[in-house]
Write a protein that holds these residues in place. Sequence first.
Motif, PDB file in Angstrom:
ATOM      1  N   UNK A 188      10.042   2.488  58.525  1.00 42.01           N
ATOM      2  CA  UNK A 188       9.109   3.837  58.224  1.00 42.01           C
ATOM      3  C   UNK A 188       9.349   4.696  59.416  1.00 42.01           C
ATOM      4  N   UNK A 189       9.851   5.846  58.943  1.00 46.64           N
ATOM      5  CA  UNK A 189       9.771   7.087  59.902  1.00 46.64           C
ATOM      6  C   UNK A 189       8.703   7.731  59.978  1.00 46.64           C
ATOM      7  N   UNK A 190       7.967   7.552  60.991  1.00 53.32           N
ATOM      8  CA  UNK A 190       6.506   8.412  61.014  1.00 53.32           C
ATOM      9  C   UNK A 190       6.894   9.896  61.520  1.00 53.32           C
ATOM     10  N   UNK A 191       7.694  10.043  62.617  1.00 49.55           N
ATOM     11  CA  UNK A 191       7.886  11.589  63.094  1.00 49.55           C
ATOM     12  C   UNK A 191       9.402  11.588  62.815  1.00 49.55           C
ATOM     13  N   UNK A 192       9.849  12.190  61.878  1.00 47.92           N
ATOM     14  CA  UNK A 192      11.195  12.565  61.832  1.00 47.92           C
ATOM     15  C   UNK A 192      11.594  13.741  62.470  1.00 47.92           C
ATOM     16  N   UNK A 193      10.763  14.588  62.763  1.00 44.34           N
ATOM     17  CA  UNK A 193      10.931  15.976  63.634  1.00 44.34           C
ATOM     18  C   UNK A 193       9.828  15.702  64.595  1.00 44.34           C
ATOM     19  N   UNK A 194       9.911  15.378  65.946  1.00 42.45           N
ATOM     20  CA  UNK A 194       8.996  15.109  66.801  1.00 42.45           C
ATOM     21  C   UNK A 194       8.311  16.452  67.229  1.00 42.45           C
ATOM     22  N   UNK A 195       7.184  16.498  67.408  1.00 41.39           N
ATOM     23  CA  UNK A 195       6.423  17.549  67.944  1.00 41.39           C
ATOM     24  C   UNK A 195       6.812  17.852  69.420  1.00 41.39           C
ATOM     25  N   UNK A 196       6.792  19.128  69.684  1.00 42.21           N
ATOM     26  CA  UNK A 196       7.613  19.702  70.956  1.00 42.21           C
ATOM     27  C   UNK A 196       6.345  19.393  72.184  1.00 42.21           C
ATOM     28  N   UNK A 197       5.038  19.220  71.820  1.00 49.19           N
ATOM     29  CA  UNK A 197       3.963  18.979  72.790  1.00 49.19           C
ATOM     30  C   UNK A 197       3.251  17.680  72.692  1.00 49.19           C
ATOM     31  N   UNK A 198       3.920  16.775  72.000  1.00 54.55           N
ATOM     32  CA  UNK A 198       3.461  15.054  72.132  1.00 54.55           C
ATOM     33  C   UNK A 198       4.606  14.178  72.604  1.00 54.55           C
ATOM     34  N   UNK A 199       3.847  13.266  73.323  1.00 55.89           N
ATOM     35  CA  UNK A 199       4.650  12.206  73.912  1.00 55.89           C
ATOM     36  C   UNK A 199       4.277  10.743  73.720  1.00 55.89           C
ATOM     37  N   UNK A 200       5.132   9.785  73.634  1.00 57.25           N
ATOM     38  CA  UNK A 200       4.580   8.487  73.258  1.00 57.25           C
ATOM     39  C   UNK A 200       4.490   7.812  74.985  1.00 57.25           C
ATOM     40  N   UNK A 201       3.341   6.894  74.596  1.00 56.35           N
ATOM     41  CA  UNK A 201       3.234   6.179  76.265  1.00 56.35           C
ATOM     42  C   UNK A 201       3.102   4.756  75.781  1.00 56.35           C
TER      43      UNK A 201
ATOM     44  N   UNK B 149       9.052  24.604  75.723  1.00 55.30           N
ATOM     45  CA  UNK B 149      10.113  23.912  76.531  1.00 55.30           C
ATOM     46  C   UNK B 149      10.073  22.525  75.986  1.00 55.30           C
ATOM     47  N   UNK B 150      11.079  21.629  76.129  1.00 52.49           N
ATOM     48  CA  UNK B 150      11.562  20.524  76.037  1.00 52.49           C
ATOM     49  C   UNK B 150      10.680  19.604  76.937  1.00 52.49           C
ATOM     50  N   UNK B 151       9.713  18.759  76.283  1.00 49.43           N
ATOM     51  CA  UNK B 151       9.110  17.785  77.467  1.00 49.43           C
ATOM     52  C   UNK B 151      10.092  16.839  78.001  1.00 49.43           C
ATOM     53  N   UNK B 152      11.145  16.539  77.184  1.00 47.88           N
ATOM     54  CA  UNK B 152      11.984  15.484  77.884  1.00 47.88           C
ATOM     55  C   UNK B 152      13.094  16.106  78.542  1.00 47.88           C
TER      56      UNK B 152
END
Length: 422
Positions: free
Chosen positions: A8-21, A341-344
């Motif tokens: 299941x694709x939950x974020x196909x276009x990731x938000x630029x201001x969200x991260x996974x921890x 900016x790109x958080x990564x």
Amino acid sequence: MPALAPSRIVQTSPSSDSVLIIGAGPAGLSMAAALADIGIASTVLEQAPLAAIAEPKEDGREIALTHRGVGVLQQLGAWQDLPPEAISPLKAAQVFNGQDARFLGFTPEGQGTDRLGHLVPNHWLRQVAWQGVEKRQDRVTLRCGTRVQKLSLLAQGGRAAEVVLEDGERLAAPLVIAADSRFSASRRLAGIGADMLDFGRSVILCRMHHELPHQHTALECFHHGHTMAWLPLQEHMASLVLTVNADEAQALLDLDDDAFLAWVQTHSQDRLGTLRLAGPRHFYPLVATYARRFVARRFALIGDAAVGMHPVTAHGYNFGLYGVQTLARELQMARRHRAGCDLGEAVALERFEREHRRATRPIYLGTNAVVKLFTDERPLARALRQGVLQGAAHLPPLKALISQQLTGKGPSLLRQIRALAG
């Protein structure tokens, strides 16, 4: 053979201001809170059930917080959530070698404070970390009972990092931050190795009532075959941190309370007078780890996943907080200077790695060297450590340097050593 559930694709276009921890221990939750405070949303993935995070059990560990560590907790509002009775001042430390009555003492003299740091039970620090993300629910999503199965740092043409959960669900974000223990599975999935030092020793923890006042002074006693540390809590109460060979630890755990108390009383040399058990015993193996890299493409390590310390210098938890502070600051600076900016992006992550390595590497290596020296029972090593203690006692600049590292109030150890040498 049952068919696999479709991904299941939950974020196909990731938000630029969200991260996974990955990991909802104190480091992971503190990271989520720090990011929320600078406008960055996060999803925290944790294997354990929610109850283990929201209602952490007492685990015997007392955490010595430096002044810098306390400052990070204050910025997050976590320090203010601690009940006053959970905070014990640490005003001095004394290091003994064997049965020698002489000791090497450390005080915060000349540092503008009356204490080296503070002692707080680990379960309380976990509790306030949880409360911190509860207050920030608009920017923090916690998903418990969730196991990461795969990790891709080059998803979507290199525009995102992606994790695949055990049930096949996929989550994507510009940055993944791992905080899942010193034996981090995420670190391995990211292709990052770690140097591990198994001391062949284990630690037994328990609280003790004692007859003599502790004067808010920690005692570190290196005896033949074991190390006995006493961390001052409430008046006439201390936490015993007993480090023994791994094969001896189980024998001590198997003793009944009276026999264990008698063993401790005999080896305490009556430095705190008559002792009395004040709680259950807890047991942990001792393994130090240091990741060979703290970052990869769209990936960063914090907490014990980056640096897992031997507890003798009490820096492990503080290093976790330092990493949270440094990474949040670098991401904030990147966003401030480049809108959208790109958080990564590599630049901010590389700055984080350089700074966190400067703050941790010298103390990590120094701590391991001290532990090896003070647990080596060969005659030459025993003579050498006595010389080290006496030498440090007669070198005020060296004592001041060590005290500043204990409090977290001075510059980095590497800079101070260079200044002394220069």
